[in-house]
Design an enzyme around this catalytic site. Structure first.
Site, mmCIF file in Angstrom:
data_model
loop_
_atom_site.group_PDB
_atom_site.id
_atom_site.type_symbol
_atom_site.label_atom_id
_atom_site.label_comp_id
_atom_site.label_asym_id
_atom_site.label_seq_id
_atom_site.Cartn_x
_atom_site.Cartn_y
_atom_site.Cartn_z
ATOM 1 N N PRO A 135 0.945 -1.195 -0.071
ATOM 2 C CG PRO A 135 -0.812 -1.452 1.449
ATOM 3 C CD PRO A 135 0.446 -2.131 0.988
ATOM 4 C CB CYS A 136 1.370 3.755 -2.697
ATOM 5 S SG CYS A 136 -0.371 4.049 -2.956
ATOM 6 C CD GLN A 137 -3.360 3.455 0.300
ATOM 7 O OE1 GLN A 137 -2.357 2.883 0.749
ATOM 8 N NE2 GLN A 137 -4.428 2.645 0.141
#
Length: 254
Positions: free
Chosen positions: A83-85
């Site tokens: 996940p890149c958030q």
């Protein structure tokens, strides 16, 4: 187990990277993601792959190896798009975001499985987070496991996708082979310099096919008014991209 190009996909989502490796001739043997909804998309397209819906913190890589009948060193490529958030320029870029720690789970699998190659994909914002500290951690941690690593920001637009989507790719191996990145295949008709083309920073018009644009992707879909539904294409496919997207699909839209 005889090596035939096995792939393990962590944070697999709907299976985009897995599908690409399958198309390239690899055999994906295991994938996982915490999201049960994306798992439906993945298993619909790659039903032969063992797909585990679970928090990766709770997944034991040695149990996965038993499940997939793998020995240490059997995996050709381990791919991961955590996940890149927490790193994204569109988010808060909180260094304490627990999702940022998922990189350590990749290393856990790498240490257990010893894949020959590792590919990690994320947003370019990862490079500037905390003064580049996550990048240093990736390089140092992989080096401790015996991997040489390199990274580069690539744009999907340069490789035939009608979308301005940039991602940083870390590629590592423990084989000693040189690590290279693909040169752009698509570009503007007249892009700057040959030097930039050679370095992979840009594309020279005479060397590249023109970028795909939105019309190339969805120009065969019928126009719709508010609340209207149509289940047919407006015309025959008029671009290579449309032909690719329609390959094997029914004539009616869903």
């Amino acid at each position: 187990m005889t090596m035939v190009g096995y792939v393990v996909d962590l944070f697999a989502g709907g299976g985009g990277m897995s599908f690409g490796f399958k198309e390239a001739g690899f055999k994906v043997v295991f994938a996982c993601d915490i999201d049960k909804d994306v798992a439906k998309t993945y298993t619909a397209n790659l039903p032969e792959v063992i797909y585990l819906v679970e928090d990766i913190h709770r997944i034991n890589p040695y149990e996965v190896m038993d499940m997939a009948k793998l020995q240490k060193g059997d995996v050709s490529v381990m791919i991961a798009g955590p996940p890149c958030q927490g790193f994204s320029m569109m988010g808060l870029r909180n260094p304490n975001d627990p999702r940022n720690k998922l990189l350590h789970e990749i290393l856990k699998f790498a240490e257990a499985m010893k894949p020959h190659w590792i590919v990690i994909e994320n947003v370019p914002g990862l490079l500037t987070m905390e003064g580049g500290e996550p990048v240093k951690v990736i390089y140092k941690s992989l080096a401790k496991l015996g991997y040489k690593c390199a990274h580069r920001v690539l744009s999907a637009l340069d490789y035939g996708v009608p979308q301005k989507r940039k991602r940083v790719f870390f590629i590592a191996n423990n084989t000693g082979d040189p690590i290279t990145f693909p040169l752009p295949e698509y570009g503007e008709p007249l892009s700057p310099t040959l030097e930039k083309f050679i370095s992979g920073e840009n594309c020279v018009g005479v060397k590249c096919k023109p970028y795909f644009v939105v019309r190339d992707a969805i120009g065969d879909l019928p126009p719709l008014k508010a609340g209207e539904e149509k289940d047919y294409y407006a015309c025959a496919p008029f671009s290579d991209y449309q032909k690719l997207m329609r390959d094997g699909a029914p004539q009616k839209l869903h």
